[in-house]
Design an enzyme around this catalytic site. Structure first.
Site, PDB file in Angstrom:
ATOM      1  CB  CYS A 204      -0.916   0.017   1.222  1.00 15.86           C
ATOM      2  SG  CYS A 204      -2.022   1.452   1.249  1.00 15.86           S
TER       3      CYS A 204
ATOM      4  CD  GLU B 159      -1.262  -1.613  -4.464  1.00 11.45           C
ATOM      5  OE1 GLU B 159      -0.405  -1.345  -5.345  1.00 11.45           O
ATOM      6  OE2 GLU B 159      -0.963  -1.835  -3.285  1.00 11.45           O
TER       7      GLU B 159
END
Length: 220
Positions: free
Chosen positions: A2, A104
């Site tokens: 992340c 992402e």
């Protein structure tokens, strides 16, 4: 993994959600492009819950300066109890990290980075498992943190092979150490179908980008 996320929930709403006392130096919201080394909202418990700011980027106690080694924005759940940087924190200093969604990237056949925005499927805020560490001399003390990650579930693996450990409200007390032992069992991938995702503009590829348009869907 992340490496970027968004926070749109107002500070007072976060304080109410977590039943936490807010600090006076919390970062401004909304922020649609929270980047490593930014100050972020976190929740910790030291007898009472506190909504407080921490630097996203965990600094081990042996670093002489913040950039003395790798930037530790994530901690792998599989090795967190063994790694010297994180093993004490995972036992003694765990926190919650709220957000609205995270980003992402995949790549197309030409190698271009294509961003995706991931949220809870039910629209509620996401709450990441985190660990924290105070670093530096007393006069310059800095509170720092990392997001705990785990191997992706089948749904998330379409985008990335790792994902943040997300916690349900019923698990917050356990992760914060308020509800006895057993926090290690919470380090699991989210259930299939718990998350939703859509493609967003490549504007967010820049860490200088800002604004609500960063999370708006675009055609794949």
């Amino acid at each position: 993994m992340c490496g970027r996320f968004a926070v749109t929930l107002p500070t007072d709403a976060m304080a109410q959600l977590f039943d936490a006392q807010p600090a006076n130096d919390l970062p401004s919201v909304p922020n649609y492009n929270v980047c490593p080394t930014n100050q972020i909202h976190t929740v910790l418990s030291d007898g009472a819950r506190r909504l407080t700011a921490m630097r996203w980027g965990f600094i081990p106690h042996w670093y002489k300066k913040p950039n003395d080694g790798p930037l530790l924005i994530n901690a792998r759940a599989e090795t967190i109890a063994e790694k010297p940087a994180f093993r004490a924190a995972c036992r003694e200093r765990r926190c919650l990290i709220p957000c609205t969604g995270f980003y992402e990237w995949t790549k197309d056949e030409d190698g271009n980075r294509l961003p995706w925005y991931i949220t809870r499927a039910d629209g509620d805020p996401l709450v990441f498992a985190g660990v924290w560490q105070d670093w530096g001399p007393e006069a310059e003390r800095m509170r720092t943190c990392a997001i705990v990650t785990i191997g992706a579930n089948d749904q998330m693996s379409q985008i990335h092979h790792r994902m943040p450990v997300t916690l349900e409200q019923t698990d917050w007390a356990k992760w914060l150490g308020e509800d006895g032992h057993g926090a290690a069992k919470l380090m699991q991938p989210a259930p299939e179908g718990a998350l939703a995702f859509h493609r967003v503009s490549t504007q967010v590829n820049s860490n200088r980008a800002s604004g609500a348009q960063l999370i708006e869907p675009v055609a794949p």
